[in-house]
Design an enzyme around this catalytic site. Structure first.
Site, PDB file in Angstrom:
ATOM      1  N   TYR A 174       0.943  -0.747   5.233  1.00  0.00           N
ATOM      2  CA  TYR A 174       1.240  -0.237   3.895  1.00  0.00           C
ATOM      3  C   TYR A 174       0.725   1.189   3.775  1.00  0.00           C
ATOM      4  O   TYR A 174      -0.470   1.438   3.727  1.00  0.00           O
ATOM      5  CB  TYR A 174       0.605  -1.117   2.815  1.00  0.00           C
ATOM      6  CG  TYR A 174       1.083  -2.549   2.805  1.00  0.00           C
ATOM      7  CD1 TYR A 174       2.303  -2.918   3.371  1.00  0.00           C
ATOM      8  CD2 TYR A 174       0.303  -3.556   2.238  1.00  0.00           C
ATOM      9  CE1 TYR A 174       2.732  -4.241   3.357  1.00  0.00           C
ATOM     10  CE2 TYR A 174       0.722  -4.881   2.212  1.00  0.00           C
ATOM     11  CZ  TYR A 174       1.934  -5.215   2.783  1.00  0.00           C
ATOM     12  OH  TYR A 174       2.347  -6.524   2.774  1.00  0.00           O
TER      13      TYR A 174
ATOM     14  N   GLY B 130       9.305 -12.259  -8.332  1.00  0.00           N
ATOM     15  CA  GLY B 130      10.643 -11.825  -7.955  1.00  0.00           C
ATOM     16  C   GLY B 130      10.794 -10.322  -7.910  1.00  0.00           C
ATOM     17  O   GLY B 130      11.764  -9.772  -8.446  1.00  0.00           O
TER      18      GLY B 130
END
Length: 330
Positions: free
Chosen positions: A58, A221
Site C-alpha cells: 500500500y 462494499g
C-alpha cells in the site's frame, strides 16, 4: 467494547477493525492526507478498533510508515496486521512467495512499523511459481524467531464466476489445506458484505469448523453500502471503483434498493446504513471481524459504533430478502 479473537492463536482484537489501505492506496489520491489519516487511526484505537490492517504494497510502503508514526506512541493499544507477497511495478503487480524475499519483507515491515513484532503476518497472494509450503515454511520461521505472532492468508483477490459464487474460494481452501500441514493458519481475509456474500458458501464455514479467524474485507462494499455515494458522481482515474463493474452509473442506480433496505433497518435502531452493514457481518459468527477501510476520524468512529448494534432475527431476515447486487458482468 466487545472483543473477539483471531483463530488458534487466540489473539484478542476489537469487534471492528480498521482497514488502512484507503489512506495510501487504491482510492482517490487527491483526498489522501497524512495528518487526517493519523487522526483516523488514533480515533479508531480510542474507539476500541484495535486491529489495524495494512500491507507493504500500500503506497507502496507509505501506509506502513504512516502507521509506524502511531505505533511509536501506542503499540500496546494496537493489534498490527500486515501483508507480504506482492510487488508493485509501474504498470503491474506480481506475486513473490520466495522464502528469502518473505523474510526480507518482514524485516522491512518491522522497521517501517516501528515495532519489534507483527501480531498477524498475512500472505497477500500465493505465488503460482513457488509451492505454498515453501512460502509458508519461511513465514513459520518468522514466528519461531519472535518477529511474528501468527500467520494468515489473504484471499481478497479471489475471483471467478460470481454468479455461481459457491466455487469462488475452492482454490483458496486448497491452499489453506496445504498451508495447515506446515504451520497453523490463524486467520483468513476475504471479501464479505451484504452485496458480496460468496464467502458464506464455503470459506467461512471452513474457517469456523477449524477455529480459524475470518477478517472480512470490504464489508461496506467499497463505500457503496454507506449510502454516501451518488450514482453517476464519477471517480478519479486512480480510484479502483472507476473500473469496478458495480460502480458504473447504471449499476449504482440499479443497486440502490440494497442501500434503501439497510437504511430501513437502520432507522429502527437509530443507526446508519454503514453500521447495519457492519453489524450484519458481525452476525455471521463470533470469529468474524470486519475491517472497513476509512481515512477520516468521522468514519472510523462511526464504524466502531457498529459493535454496539444488535440486529434482530427480523432484521437479518429482511436483509436476506434484499435483491441481489448487480454488476456490469450480469
Amino acid at each position: 467494547m466487545e472483543r473477539r479473537t483471531i483463530g488458534a492463536a487466540a489473539l484478542e482484537v476489537g469487534a471492528v477493525g480498521l482497514g488502512c489501505m484507503p489512506m495510501s492506496w487504491a482510492y482517490s489520491t487527491s483526498r489522501q492526507d497524512g495528518e487526517t489519516s493519523l487522526r483516523a487511526v488514533h480515533t479508531a484505537l480510542d474507539s476500541g478498533s484495535t486491529l489495524l490492517d495494512t500491507a507493504d504494497m500500500y503506497g507502496p510502503f507509505t501506509n506502513e510508515l504512516l502507521l509506524g508514526r502511531v505505533l511509536r506512541e501506542r503499540r500496546r493499544d494496537a493489534f498490527v496486521s500486515t501483508k507480504c507477497g506482492l510487488l508493485v511495478g509501474e504498470q503491474h503487480i506480481v506475486a513473490n512467495g520466495r522464502p528469502g524475499y518473505v523474510k526480507r519483507a518482514c524485516d522491512a515491515s518491522l522497521r517501517r512499523l516501528q515495532t519489534d513484532v507483527i501480531d498477524l503476518y498475512q500472505l497477500h497472494r500465493v505465488d503460482a511459481e513457488v509451492p505454498i509450503e515453501e512460502t509458508w515454511g519461511a513465514m513459520a520461521e518468522l514466528v519461531a524467531a519472535g518477529k511474528v505472532r501468527a500467520l494468515g492468508l489473504c484471499a481478497v483477490g479471489a475471483r471467478g464466476n460470481r454468479r455461481t459464487g459457491a466455487h469462488l474460494h475452492d482454490e483458496t481452501i486448497r491452499h489453506l489445506v496445504r498451508a495447515q500441514q506446515v504451520f497453523p493458519v490463524s486467520c483468513v481475509q476475504a471479501e464479505l458484505s451484504v452485496w458480496a456474500a460468496e464467502a458464506l458458501e464455503s470459506l467461512l464455514p471452513w474457517c469456523a469448523a477449524r477455529g480459524i479467524g475470518f477478517m472480512a474485507a470490504m464489508p461496506l462494499g467499497n463505500g457503496f453500502l454507506t449510502g454516501t455515494l451518488t450514482p453517476g458522481g464519477g471517480f478519479e482515474p486512480d480510484d479502483l471503483r472507476a473500473r469496478h463493474p458495480r460502480f458504473t452509473a447504471e449499476m449504482m442506480a440499479a443497486n440502490q434498493p440494497v442501500v434503501a433496505g439497510l437504511r430501513r433497518v437502520a432507522q429502527r435502531h437509530d443507526a446508519t446504513a454503514a453500521q447495519v452493514a457492519l453489524a450484519w457481518v458481525l452476525a455471521q459468527g463470533p470469529h468474524v471481524v470486519p475491517v472497513p477501510g476509512a481515512k477520516s476520524a468521522r468514519w472510523t468512529a462511526e464504524n466502531a459504533g457498529a459493535a454496539r448494534l444488535r440486529l434482530t432475527s427480523d432484521d437479518l431476515s429482511e436483509i436476506a430478502e434484499l435483491p441481489a447486487a448487480r454488476g456490469s458482468w450480469d
